[in-house]
Design a protein around this motif. Structure first.
Motif, PDB file in Angstrom:
ATOM      1  N   PHE A 225      24.450  46.095  41.633  1.00  0.00           N
ATOM      2  CA  PHE A 225      25.545  45.821  42.774  1.00  0.00           C
ATOM      3  C   PHE A 225      24.772  45.236  43.790  1.00  0.00           C
ATOM      4  CE2 PHE A 225      29.905  47.949  40.559  1.00  0.00           C
ATOM      5  CZ  PHE A 225      30.271  47.027  39.883  1.00  0.00           C
ATOM      6  N   ALA A 226      24.234  45.740  44.629  1.00  0.00           N
ATOM      7  CA  ALA A 226      23.549  45.370  45.595  1.00  0.00           C
ATOM      8  C   ALA A 226      22.923  43.865  45.432  1.00  0.00           C
ATOM      9  CB  ALA A 226      22.804  46.735  46.485  1.00  0.00           C
ATOM     10  N   ALA A 227      22.016  43.896  44.199  1.00  0.00           N
ATOM     11  CA  ALA A 227      21.032  42.898  44.053  1.00  0.00           C
ATOM     12  C   ALA A 227      21.720  41.560  43.792  1.00  0.00           C
ATOM     13  CB  ALA A 227      20.590  42.911  42.753  1.00  0.00           C
ATOM     14  N   LEU A 228      23.092  41.626  43.236  1.00  0.00           N
ATOM     15  CA  LEU A 228      24.358  40.085  42.594  1.00  0.00           C
ATOM     16  C   LEU A 228      24.441  39.476  44.233  1.00  0.00           C
ATOM     17  CD1 LEU A 228      25.947  41.740  40.028  1.00  0.00           C
ATOM     18  CD2 LEU A 228      23.818  40.279  40.237  1.00  0.00           C
ATOM     19  N   LEU A 229      24.894  40.551  45.179  1.00  0.00           N
ATOM     20  CA  LEU A 229      24.980  40.614  46.968  1.00  0.00           C
ATOM     21  C   LEU A 229      24.436  39.690  47.133  1.00  0.00           C
ATOM     22  CD1 LEU A 229      26.939  43.634  47.868  1.00  0.00           C
ATOM     23  CD2 LEU A 229      27.963  41.555  47.066  1.00  0.00           C
ATOM     24  N   PHE A 230      22.350  40.257  47.399  1.00  0.00           N
ATOM     25  CA  PHE A 230      22.062  38.968  47.817  1.00  0.00           C
ATOM     26  C   PHE A 230      22.014  37.963  47.471  1.00  0.00           C
ATOM     27  CE2 PHE A 230      20.707  43.821  49.903  1.00  0.00           C
ATOM     28  CZ  PHE A 230      20.163  43.694  50.765  1.00  0.00           C
ATOM     29  N   LEU A 231      21.248  37.888  46.025  1.00  0.00           N
ATOM     30  CA  LEU A 231      22.151  37.337  45.233  1.00  0.00           C
ATOM     31  C   LEU A 231      22.917  35.790  45.728  1.00  0.00           C
ATOM     32  CD1 LEU A 231      20.507  35.010  42.970  1.00  0.00           C
ATOM     33  CD2 LEU A 231      22.563  36.056  41.144  1.00  0.00           C
ATOM     34  N   LEU A 232      23.873  36.211  45.978  1.00  0.00           N
ATOM     35  CA  LEU A 232      25.448  35.180  46.860  1.00  0.00           C
ATOM     36  C   LEU A 232      24.320  34.899  48.045  1.00  0.00           C
ATOM     37  CD1 LEU A 232      28.243  37.071  45.656  1.00  0.00           C
ATOM     38  CD2 LEU A 232      27.623  34.664  44.891  1.00  0.00           C
ATOM     39  N   THR A 233      23.695  35.496  49.078  1.00  0.00           N
ATOM     40  CA  THR A 233      23.543  34.828  50.263  1.00  0.00           C
ATOM     41  C   THR A 233      22.347  33.782  50.156  1.00  0.00           C
ATOM     42  OG1 THR A 233      21.079  36.319  49.897  1.00  0.00           O
ATOM     43  CG2 THR A 233      22.903  37.014  50.873  1.00  0.00           C
ATOM     44  N   LEU A 234      22.102  33.515  48.873  1.00  0.00           N
ATOM     45  CA  LEU A 234      21.661  32.133  48.761  1.00  0.00           C
ATOM     46  C   LEU A 234      22.177  30.197  49.235  1.00  0.00           C
ATOM     47  CD1 LEU A 234      19.200  32.544  45.699  1.00  0.00           C
ATOM     48  CD2 LEU A 234      18.268  32.603  46.951  1.00  0.00           C
ATOM     49  N   LEU A 235      23.483  31.056  49.004  1.00  0.00           N
ATOM     50  CA  LEU A 235      24.156  29.550  49.231  1.00  0.00           C
ATOM     51  C   LEU A 235      24.067  29.285  50.678  1.00  0.00           C
ATOM     52  CD1 LEU A 235      27.694  30.608  46.482  1.00  0.00           C
ATOM     53  CD2 LEU A 235      25.644  29.092  46.037  1.00  0.00           C
ATOM     54  N   PHE A 236      23.656  30.340  50.736  1.00  0.00           N
ATOM     55  CA  PHE A 236      23.598  30.304  53.135  1.00  0.00           C
ATOM     56  C   PHE A 236      21.884  29.562  53.911  1.00  0.00           C
ATOM     57  CE2 PHE A 236      27.711  32.709  52.099  1.00  0.00           C
ATOM     58  CZ  PHE A 236      28.654  32.162  52.051  1.00  0.00           C
ATOM     59  N   THR A 237      21.854  29.814  52.519  1.00  0.00           N
ATOM     60  CA  THR A 237      20.329  29.353  53.195  1.00  0.00           C
ATOM     61  C   THR A 237      19.872  28.205  54.560  1.00  0.00           C
ATOM     62  OG1 THR A 237      19.335  28.482  51.660  1.00  0.00           O
ATOM     63  CG2 THR A 237      19.023  30.302  51.530  1.00  0.00           C
ATOM     64  N   PRO A 238      20.682  27.866  54.150  1.00  0.00           N
ATOM     65  CA  PRO A 238      20.549  26.672  55.643  1.00  0.00           C
ATOM     66  C   PRO A 238      20.859  26.653  57.115  1.00  0.00           C
ATOM     67  CG  PRO A 238      21.611  25.169  53.926  1.00  0.00           C
ATOM     68  CD  PRO A 238      22.044  27.007  53.336  1.00  0.00           C
ATOM     69  N   LEU A 239      21.439  27.914  57.294  1.00  0.00           N
ATOM     70  CA  LEU A 239      22.029  28.229  58.327  1.00  0.00           C
ATOM     71  C   LEU A 239      21.351  29.004  59.170  1.00  0.00           C
ATOM     72  CD1 LEU A 239      24.237  29.503  60.174  1.00  0.00           C
ATOM     73  CD2 LEU A 239      24.888  31.545  58.624  1.00  0.00           C
ATOM     74  N   ILE A 240      20.112  29.448  58.229  1.00  0.00           N
ATOM     75  CA  ILE A 240      18.823  30.192  59.400  1.00  0.00           C
ATOM     76  C   ILE A 240      18.249  29.088  60.122  1.00  0.00           C
ATOM     77  CG2 ILE A 240      16.919  29.406  57.806  1.00  0.00           C
ATOM     78  CD1 ILE A 240      15.558  32.232  58.313  1.00  0.00           C
ATOM     79  N   GLN A 241      17.962  27.642  60.066  1.00  0.00           N
ATOM     80  CA  GLN A 241      17.495  26.978  60.838  1.00  0.00           C
ATOM     81  C   GLN A 241      18.638  26.792  61.880  1.00  0.00           C
ATOM     82  OE1 GLN A 241      17.848  22.978  59.995  1.00  0.00           O
ATOM     83  NE2 GLN A 241      19.457  23.519  58.002  1.00  0.00           N
ATOM     84  N   PHE A 242      19.837  28.061  62.759  1.00  0.00           N
ATOM     85  CA  PHE A 242      20.216  27.753  63.903  1.00  0.00           C
ATOM     86  C   PHE A 242      20.190  28.598  64.126  1.00  0.00           C
ATOM     87  CE2 PHE A 242      22.176  24.297  60.774  1.00  0.00           C
ATOM     88  CZ  PHE A 242      22.612  23.527  61.484  1.00  0.00           C
ATOM     89  N   ILE A 243      19.638  29.512  63.945  1.00  0.00           N
ATOM     90  CA  ILE A 243      19.664  31.103  64.177  1.00  0.00           C
ATOM     91  C   ILE A 243      18.274  31.140  65.273  1.00  0.00           C
ATOM     92  CG2 ILE A 243      19.665  33.534  63.753  1.00  0.00           C
ATOM     93  CD1 ILE A 243      20.709  33.064  61.004  1.00  0.00           C
ATOM     94  N   PRO A 244      18.570  31.853  66.895  1.00  0.00           N
ATOM     95  CA  PRO A 244      17.603  30.891  67.960  1.00  0.00           C
ATOM     96  C   PRO A 244      16.843  33.151  67.796  1.00  0.00           C
ATOM     97  CG  PRO A 244      19.487  31.865  68.536  1.00  0.00           C
ATOM     98  CD  PRO A 244      19.941  31.505  67.351  1.00  0.00           C
ATOM     99  N   SER A 245      15.439  33.020  68.357  1.00  0.00           N
ATOM    100  CA  SER A 245      14.778  34.198  68.065  1.00  0.00           C
ATOM    101  C   SER A 245      15.351  35.533  69.381  1.00  0.00           C
ATOM    102  CB  SER A 245      13.372  34.078  68.603  1.00  0.00           C
ATOM    103  OG  SER A 245      13.740  33.591  70.055  1.00  0.00           O
ATOM    104  N   ALA A 246      15.900  34.704  70.310  1.00  0.00           N
ATOM    105  CA  ALA A 246      16.780  35.617  70.993  1.00  0.00           C
ATOM    106  C   ALA A 246      17.839  36.745  70.401  1.00  0.00           C
ATOM    107  CB  ALA A 246      17.415  34.997  72.008  1.00  0.00           C
TER     108      ALA A 246
END
Length: 438
Positions: A330-351
């Motif tokens: 179940f956890a693996a499937l939940l992580f698989l769903l996060t592939l849909l949100f990969t563009p979001l990472i460019q907006f997350i600052p190191s702070a």
């Protein structure tokens, strides 16, 4: 369907249900999901394309966790390790000047060594040969190293010509955002809020956008992906021959040892917490679980991520009743769903991610309770291991100082009976490695 799941995962035998396993998986996912944001950001500093690193991280977690659930039938999520990713970036690539492709080759080799140790049953013997003082101090040292990186990335500490390091400018936006995130993450974690770390990342990111420190997504495509993210820039880019040619014994050894005893010790602790161990206190399918971890590290290197370990955060899902591999599936499937949100990472600052590194570092320091502070032949090696990691900016060199000092102090203090024969071999190998660096 329910009967098949029960028979395959032995749900009734382990006194759990499909619903319980799903809720346990969701709890673990919320607790450990910060890794899919933090790991790519750390790896990107080594030159790995951020989106490819994110996709590689997710694929590595999904494949290995599925294997852990379906083959070992254990409620364990496994993925790229905190500390190991910092070692990869700051010690191997930035510190020693290797390319990230060569570093991935070293990760793959360490996974192969781990695999051979696992299938032959030698792994548990190797771990048994390492004194508990060194095991504890290595974990604590990695924690201090990770926290140091978090403080640096958040601008809380900065380089200084006269004192080497100094307090950063608290008035800068990035610095006070990191401090705000540190307090927020600390409060959420201390109040046992599920997903507290990832919630703090998103909260600081939103605040950063509001004050203009970070860009704001222009459309839904900037947040939600309608296409599978590509790992083309990292898939099979590892350079095994370059890693072998470079002769990086200490790097491969450090990767392997940390993977090995961290995975073994965490597995034992988690399965004991889940009441899965037998009357001899043996973990079920331990050999399969260790082999899965080794295979996972090789898979991770192939996709462009770092060495794997077993997340201690699995304890949150086990506390919710997770007892079988169905929780891992179940956890693996939940992580698989996060592939849909990969563009979001460019907006997350190191702070936003720096506070998480500091908090994780604090968690790892709790291992110090296993160190005997009244025995100088134990205390000095532990201290050197811990302090040398951040000061040399190298986990491998901290490990080397710990092993060498432990062996020499025991030997010349007339306590050689406390040394396992393998410690002599490991110490000699570190001496040789230092000599070749001259």
């Amino acid at each position: 369907m329910s009967r098949r799941l029960n028979d395959f995962f032995r749900l009734e035998e382990r006194q759990t249900t499909v619903k319980t396993e799903f809720l346990a998986a969701l709890t673990t996912f919320m607790t450990v999901s910060y890794i899919i944001l933090v790991n790519p950001i750390i790896l990107s500093e080594a030159g790995i394309p951020k989106e490819a690193a994110l996709a590689g991280t997710i694929f590595a977690i999904v494949i290995t966790t599925l294997l852990m659930g379906l083959w070992a039938n254990l409620p364990i999520v496994i993925g790229p390790g905190m500390g190991l990713n910092a070692f990869f970036t700051y010690t191997v690539v930035l510190g020693q000047g290797l390319s990230w492709e060569t570093a991935l080759g070293a990760v793959f080799i360490s996974g192969l060594v781990f695999f051979l140790l696992s299938i032959t049953g030698i792994s548990s013997k190797v771990v048994a040969a390492i004194p508990k003082t060194l095991k504890a101090s290595i974990t604590a040292g990695v924690g201090l190293f990770v926290a140091f990186i978090g403080l640096k990335n958040g601008g809380i500490i900065v380089p200084d010509d006269s004192t080497y390091v100094a307090l950063g400018n608290i008035g800068e936006q990035g610095t006070w955002l990191a401090l705000l995130g540190l307090i927020l993450a600390g409060v959420l974690v201390s109040r046992n809020v599920r997903g507290g770390l990832i919630l703090s990342i998103f909260a600081v990111t939103v605040i950063a956008m509001i004050i203009g420190y970070s860009p704001v997504p222009g459309s839904i495509k900037d947040v939600f992906s309608f296409e599978m993210p590509s790992v083309q820039m990292t898939f099979l880019k590892l350079d095994i021959m370059a890693a072998i040619g470079y002769g990086i014994f200490s790097v491969i050894f450090s990767f392997t040892i940390v993977e090995l005893f961290d995975t073994l010790a965490t597995l034992i602790g988690l399965t004991k917490k889940a009441n899965l161990n037998n009357e001899k206190d043996e973990t079920p399918n331990m050999k399969r679980a260790l082999t899965t971890g080794a295979i996972g590290t090789m898979i991770s290197a192939i996709f462009g991520s770092t060495a794997m370990n077993t997340y201690i955060e699995n304890a949150t899902g086990i506390a919710e009743g997770g007892r079988t591999g169905l929780k891992a599936v179940f956890a693996a499937l939940l992580f698989l769903l996060t592939l849909l949100f990969t563009p979001l990472i460019q907006f997350i600052p190191s702070a936003a991610t720096a506070p998480v590194l500091i908090i994780i570092g604090a968690f790892m320091m709790t291992e110090l309770k296993a160190v005997n502070f009244d025995d100088l032949t134990e205390l000095i090696p532990a201290f050197l291991t811990i302090i040398m990691m951040p000061l040399t900016f190298s986990i491998a060199e901290g490990v080397a100082f710990g092993f060498i000092s432990f062996t020499l102090l025991k030997l010349f203090s007339g306590r050689r009976k406390e040394l396992h024969w393998m410690m002599y071999i490991i110490t000699a190998a570190f001496f040789i490695n230092f000599y070749t660096m001259l």
